[in-house]
Design a protein around this motif. Sequence first.
Motif, PDB file in Angstrom:
ATOM      1  N   SER A 101       0.814  -1.223   0.000  1.00  8.70           N
ATOM      2  CA  SER A 101       0.000   0.000   0.000  1.00  8.70           C
ATOM      3  C   SER A 101       0.839   1.262   0.000  1.00  8.70           C
ATOM      4  CB  SER A 101      -0.935   0.012   1.214  1.00  8.70           C
ATOM      5  OG  SER A 101      -1.918  -1.000   1.107  1.00  8.70           O
ATOM      6  N   ARG A 309      -6.619  -0.958   0.112  1.00 12.89           N
ATOM      7  CA  ARG A 309      -7.075   0.325  -0.443  1.00 12.89           C
ATOM      8  C   ARG A 309      -7.002   1.432   0.612  1.00 12.89           C
ATOM      9  NH1 ARG A 309     -11.492  -1.398  -1.758  1.00 12.89           N
ATOM     10  NH2 ARG A 309     -11.096  -1.948  -3.928  1.00 12.89           N
ATOM     11  N   GLU A 310      -7.446   1.124   1.823  1.00  7.30           N
ATOM     12  CA  GLU A 310      -7.381   2.112   2.902  1.00  7.30           C
ATOM     13  C   GLU A 310      -5.933   2.479   3.211  1.00  7.30           C
ATOM     14  OE1 GLU A 310      -9.378   0.115   6.033  1.00  7.30           O
ATOM     15  OE2 GLU A 310     -11.354   0.228   5.070  1.00  7.30           O
ATOM     16  N   GLU A 313      -4.580   5.059   0.751  1.00  7.88           N
ATOM     17  CA  GLU A 313      -5.072   6.404   1.070  1.00  7.88           C
ATOM     18  C   GLU A 313      -4.356   6.982   2.285  1.00  7.88           C
ATOM     19  OE1 GLU A 313      -9.215   5.696   1.583  1.00  7.88           O
ATOM     20  OE2 GLU A 313      -9.604   5.370  -0.559  1.00  7.88           O
ATOM     21  N   ARG A 314      -4.149   6.150   3.308  1.00  8.40           N
ATOM     22  CA  ARG A 314      -3.528   6.644   4.539  1.00  8.40           C
ATOM     23  C   ARG A 314      -2.060   7.008   4.320  1.00  8.40           C
ATOM     24  NH1 ARG A 314      -4.803   2.728   7.229  1.00  8.40           N
ATOM     25  NH2 ARG A 314      -2.895   1.488   7.372  1.00  8.40           N
ATOM     26  N   THR A 316      -0.546   7.698   1.511  1.00  8.11           N
ATOM     27  CA  THR A 316      -0.442   8.844   0.609  1.00  8.11           C
ATOM     28  C   THR A 316      -0.631  10.145   1.376  1.00  8.11           C
ATOM     29  OG1 THR A 316      -1.233   7.539  -1.276  1.00  8.11           O
ATOM     30  CG2 THR A 316      -1.391   9.938  -1.463  1.00  8.11           C
ATOM     31  N   ALA A 317      -1.600  10.156   2.280  1.00  4.85           N
ATOM     32  CA  ALA A 317      -1.852  11.361   3.080  1.00  4.85           C
ATOM     33  C   ALA A 317      -0.646  11.687   3.960  1.00  4.85           C
ATOM     34  CB  ALA A 317      -3.099  11.176   3.941  1.00  4.85           C
TER      35      ALA A 317
END
Length: 327
Positions: A101, A309-310, A313-314, A316-317
Amino acid sequence: MPTRRQALALAAAGLAAPSIARAQTAAPAWRPERPIRLIVPFAPGGSNDIVGRIVAEAAGQALGQPIVVENRAGAGSVIGAELVARAAPDGYTVLINSSHSTVPAIVARVPYRTVEDFAGVAVAGFSPHVLVVDPKLPARTGPELVALLKVNPGRYNLATAGIGSGVHVAAELFRSTTGAQIEAVHYRGGGPSVSALVAGEAQVGTPTMASSIGQVRGGGLRALAVLAERRSPALPDVPSAPEAGLPKLIHEEFFPILAPAGTPAPVVASLGAAFRGAIGQSAAKLVEMAGVSPREGFETPEQVMALVREGVERYTAILRAAGVQPE
C-alpha cells in the motif's frame, strides 16, 4: 505467574482461536498438485521474509504441497509484486508484501494496479515500527535524539528498506514530525537496512519490529520508541511513541497475502483457509519472533483488499503532509 512467552502465547491464541476453528472445519475447495511460490519482494532477513517463512510451512501442510519462499528484492518491492501481478492466476504464485500500500504513494510509475491486479488471500498480522539508533550514538531518548540531529544537520544517516517501503514511510514521518535534518539512505530490504545500522553505516532507523527485534533484544540496536499508541508485548521495556515524547510518530505495518487477479474463487478460498489456519497456529510465534499480532476481520478477499485500499489512502496522506512527492 506466567512467563512473558506464556503470556504472549495466551494472548495470541485468544486472538487467533476463531480463525483456527473456521479453518479446521472448512473443507478445501482446491488442492494444489505442485509446490506453491510465496514471493517475498525483499532480501532475506526482513519482516516479510520472517513472517512469510513462519506461516508458509503450516499453510503448505494444510494444502498438501510445500510453499516455497522466493526472495525477489528490488525497487522497494515493485519487482516482486509485478512478478505476481503478471503470474498465471492459478494459485501457484502468491505475494506477501507489507509495502504493497505504500508503493503507489511514493513511486510515480508503478507497473501494475495495486488493488485491481490482485486478489486478497489473508492478512498475516499487524506490527508497529521501532525507532532505533546505533548504541554508540549519544542519545537515549526520543527528545535527545531529535536535539542531537538538529545541532548536527546532515551528519547522520537514516536507514530505510528501500524507496516505497513501509520503513521509508516511517522515516519520512519521523523527519516531518520532528523537523530533524537527516539523510535517508535506501537499502534493498529490511534485513540489509538493519545490518547497516548494526555495522554503523547508518545511525538511525525506523525498521519493522520483525526485522529488528533480535538486534534490539541482543543489544545490537538501542530502541527509543515503539511507533504505536501503546507498548508492545514483544518489547515491553521500550516506551510507546507518546511515552517517548514523540506523540505524532505512529506507524504500523500490515502483511497482506495476495494472489494475481483472476485467480478462481475456489482457489482463493482454499489458499485463504490454509493461510488463516497457519496464521492462527503460528500466532504465538509471530508475536514472539516478529512482534506481529494477528487480527480478526479479514476472512474474505474483499476485506483484505479493502485494507489495502485504505492503506494506500492513509500512506499517501502521510507522505503528502511530509512534502514527499512520487519519484
